[in-house]
Write an enzyme that holds these catalytic residues in place. Structure first.
Site, short mmCIF file in Angstrom:
data_model
loop_
_atom_site.label_atom_id
_atom_site.label_comp_id
_atom_site.label_asym_id
_atom_site.label_seq_id
_atom_site.Cartn_x
_atom_site.Cartn_y
_atom_site.Cartn_z
CB SER A 1 -5.00 6.02 -0.06
OG SER A 1 -4.16 7.00 -0.64
CG ASP B 1 -0.82 6.62 -2.20
OD1 ASP B 1 -1.99 6.79 -2.60
OD2 ASP B 1 -0.49 6.73 -1.00
CD GLN C 1 -5.13 6.35 -4.12
OE1 GLN C 1 -5.26 7.55 -3.96
NE2 GLN C 1 -3.97 5.73 -3.95
#
Length: 295
Positions: free
Chosen positions: A236, A211, A286
């Site tokens: 995110s 991430d 993502q």
């Protein structure tokens, strides 16, 4: 093992409160919310605690629902959805202040032989030829919105040796838009050994790192430096990973990333993770909020 890595491993060693219920704490972040990779990794740890050791995770799908409060514990509740002959499925809800902040579904599989092929590893310079974060960040401290950000980034990422192949967005933005692709090499800052050298822990550590840089390629496409230089607001939204082959998080991994599209205040990032000898070990997708601040 470095002190920073030891601290990160402690962070992932959740407290068991009750059957299927675990509690985790947070570490200081460079933004006033819990780092998304931490929540995802802790949720996967919680799920893995309810699965036999011979069934490592092969995929996860997650949604970030609310910003996490770094000053409060996070409670992870595991729902044992299914235990099959080959596959195990778990659902995890992370709760703070009585509200869900994160949902994760994960699937685990017992090893079996099968058909096999993979994409070739892209070209990349050797990680040892690239500058460390300790060399890179102070060199560009003048670009950041807050001169303390480089130091805080170094502290937050001290458990990970992360090296950019190309200029990161906060440097590349000075030259305007570029190809929406980026690469980083990473490994933990120290070796895992003894009781901590477990396949699931290597997977959870890689989930944590996944991430950190995945939306960089979105920023590069638009010549934006990111939140650290104040020209983008981001977070995110969801995160998915597939783990294809065994690997070690304490050995060099190449994270090859690209962005196929951005629109509507959202950007999509895709990543492939390869070992140094060219094995494709994980795929990542993502979507995140990527907004230009209003004047």
């Amino acid at each position: 093992m470095t002190d920073a890595l030891d601290s990160l491993l402690d962070l992932l060693d959740l407290e068991r409160i009750e059957e299927n219920i675990y509690r985790g704490v947070s570490r200081p972040s460079v933004v006033p919310r819990v780092f998304g990779g931490q929540v995802a990794a802790q949720a996967l740890v919680a799920a893995g605690r309810t699965v036999p050791d011979d069934r490592p995770a092969h995929s996860l799908h997650a949604y970030f629902l609310r910003p996490g409060d770094p000053g409060a514990p996070i409670v992870y509740t595991v729902d044992r959805i299914r235990d099959g002959r080959s596959f195990t499925t778990r659902r995890v809800v992370a709760v703070q202040h009585g509200q869900p902040i994160f949902h994760l579904s994960a699937s685990f599989q017992e090893f079996e032989e099968g058909m096999e092929h993979q994409e070739e590893m892209p070209a990349a310079p050797a990680p040892d030829s690239l500058p460390t974060a300790e060399e890179l960040l102070p060199r560009h401290a003048h670009l950041f919105q807050d001169p303390q950000i480089p130091r805080r980034l170094l502290e937050a990422r001290a458990a990970v040796d992360l090296r950019y192949v190309q200029d990161p967005p906060f440097v590349a933005a000075e030259n305007g838009p570029s190809e929406p692709r980026s690469q980083v090499w990473f490994r933990t800052n120290g070796k895992l050994d003894g009781a901590r050298d477990q396949p699931m822990l290597h997977i959870c550590l890689t989930t944590y790192v996944s991430d950190m840089t995945l939306l960089d390629s979105v920023l590069l496409a638009h010549g934006r430096g990111g939140w650290a230089v104040g020209d983008v607001v981001g977070a995110s939204l969801d995160h998915a990973m597939w783990f294809h082959r065994p690997f070690r998080a304490d050995e060099w991994l190449l994270y090859d990333q690209e962005s196929p599209t951005a629109q509507g205040g959202r950007g999509l990032g895709k990543g492939r993770i390869f070992t140094a000898d060219g094995r494709l070990v994980a795929s990542v997708i993502q979507e995140g909020v990527v907004r230009v601040p209003r004047a």
